[in-house]
Design a protein around this motif. Structure first.
Motif, PDB file in Angstrom:
ATOM      1  N   SER A 115      -4.785   4.859   3.342  1.00 51.59           N
ATOM      2  CA  SER A 115      -4.186   4.051   2.027  1.00 51.59           C
ATOM      3  C   SER A 115      -5.332   4.850   0.926  1.00 51.59           C
ATOM      4  CB  SER A 115      -4.453   2.493   1.821  1.00 51.59           C
ATOM      5  OG  SER A 115      -3.654   1.938   2.862  1.00 51.59           O
ATOM      6  N   ARG A 151       4.050   5.164   2.489  1.00 48.85           N
ATOM      7  CA  ARG A 151       4.664   4.688   1.252  1.00 48.85           C
ATOM      8  C   ARG A 151       4.476   3.184   0.914  1.00 48.85           C
ATOM      9  NH1 ARG A 151      11.017   5.391   2.871  1.00 48.85           N
ATOM     10  NH2 ARG A 151      10.094   4.561   4.620  1.00 48.85           N
ATOM     11  N   ASP A 152       4.334   2.351   1.957  1.00 48.15           N
ATOM     12  CA  ASP A 152       3.993   0.889   1.946  1.00 48.15           C
ATOM     13  C   ASP A 152       2.809   0.507   2.736  1.00 48.15           C
ATOM     14  OD1 ASP A 152       3.617  -1.637   1.530  1.00 48.15           O
ATOM     15  OD2 ASP A 152       5.709  -2.065   1.380  1.00 48.15           O
ATOM     16  N   THR A 175       9.547  -2.999  -1.116  1.00 47.25           N
ATOM     17  CA  THR A 175      10.557  -2.757  -2.361  1.00 47.25           C
ATOM     18  C   THR A 175      11.911  -3.271  -1.560  1.00 47.25           C
ATOM     19  OG1 THR A 175      10.848  -0.981  -0.894  1.00 47.25           O
ATOM     20  CG2 THR A 175       9.438  -0.698  -2.777  1.00 47.25           C
TER      21      THR A 175
END
Length: 351
Positions: free
Chosen positions: A34, A184-185, A334
């Protein structure tokens, strides 16, 4: 602790009161992959820690957490190759062992240290002199890494500075038109490394260790009852209030909460402690109601106690950390489900 072999930069770490597990490995890897700017800001640290992205290869020892289904499956889903250390070959882990030794030398200078062994500690009262909370120690380690270790010459890379060498590596990748993949997450990434448990779907939902989970999203599955094999479920030991059930057809996880939504969020260590207490009370039947009643009683005793034992202090700290870290929720992603890409079969994991 994770270290980048090329630059000797610390890629990530996880500090915990718990024994090493698939979850602690997943939390460490999540920080590795991250962007660390938000992580540093949350802890009030002004520092440069640019190491980010999913590793292509991981060198690990043969501890059980590195042979867990959670770890192996998570790495397979993200294209990460695992290289286990050959048994009886400790020099293969020299790079990471050395950095741990360096940091531990700094840690042993802190008030409350237990030193390396009892004989070295002597008459020093570690409990009486200890003054740092676990959160403060985590911040201390982050500062030691970003403002000390990364900025001093390292013999293993010809006395280069680790941070400078890492930035040179990034420049070389850019020239070669290559990039480091970034999740992405991060929360979805963490779920892929949570411990795995398998259970069959029943008419009232899914029961794991006396706790039943249910969601309307399971209704079509219950009505069809066409589950030939147990479901693959991931559970975060820091928050048992929901589990993540694999929808193999859509390659996604469904978040399934307690069937009784009024139940409070608990951790796995609280759950185990409550079961132990109930066994000591010679309860013949342990059910969901008795488990949560025991946990509520233990929490009340800890809150009211003026002088806590070491175990009680640790229990309270564990609960505070689990709450502050925030276990992953699909609601913050999302979409209502998390896309996990291609799914590979693994055997059942016992944990």
């Amino acid at each position: 602790m994770a270290i980048d072999v090329f630059s000797r930069c610390i890629a990530g770490f996880h500090l915990s009161l718990e024994a090493p597990s698939a979850t602690s490995v997943g939390l460490c890897l999540t920080l590795v992959a991250s962007d660390k700017v938000p992580w540093l800001q949350q802890r009030g640290i002004e520092a440069h820690w640019p190491i980010v992205g999913k590793p292509r290869r991981l060198g690990v020892d043969n501890a059980s957490e590195f042979h867990s289904v959670a770890f192996e499956r998570g790495c397979a889903q993200h294209g990460i190759t695992i290289e286990w250390r050959p048994p009886g070959q400790p020099h293969y882990g020299g790079i990471v062992e050395r950095v741990i030794g360096t940091l531990m030398q700094l840690v042993h200078a802190l008030p409350g240290t237990t030193f390396s062994n009892p004989s070295e500690r002597g008459e020093y009262d570690s409990d009486k002199t200890a003054c740092l909370t676990l959160e403060e120690l985590e911040r201390w380690l982050a500062v030691a890494i970003t403002k000390y270790y990364h900025l001093r010459p390292h013999e293993g890379i010809d006395n280069e500075i680790p941070l400078h060498r890492y930035e040179q590596g990034l420049q070389a990748l850019a020239v070669a038109n290559k990039t480091i993949p970034i999740p992405r997450d991060p929360r979805a990434f963490l779920i892929d490394f949570l411990p795995v448990v398998r259970r069959t779907l029943q008419r009232d939902g899914i029961t794991i260790d006396h706790i039943t989970y249910y969601s309307n999203a399971l209704r079509p599955w219950i009505q069809l009852r066409n589950q030939p094999s147990p479901l693959l479920i991931r559970r975060d030991p820091r928050d048992l209030s929901r589990v993540f059930v694999l929808d193999a057809e859509n390659n996604a996880y469904l978040e399934v909460p307690y069937r009784v939504l009024s139940r409070s969020a608990i951790t796995l260590w609280e759950h185990k402690l409550a079961r132990k207490c109930l066994r000591e009370q010679r309860r013949t039947a342990v059910d969901e109601s008795s488990l949560f009643a025991a946990i509520d009683e233990m929490r009340e005793i800890e809150c009211k106690a003026e002088t806590l034992t070491r175990t009680a202090r640790r229990n309270r700290t564990r609960r505070q950390i689990a709450k502050s870290e925030g276990a992953p929720t699909i609601a913050e992603a999302t979409s209502p489900t998390i896309d996990i890409g291609p799914v590979l079969p693994f055997d059942i994991e016992s944990w």
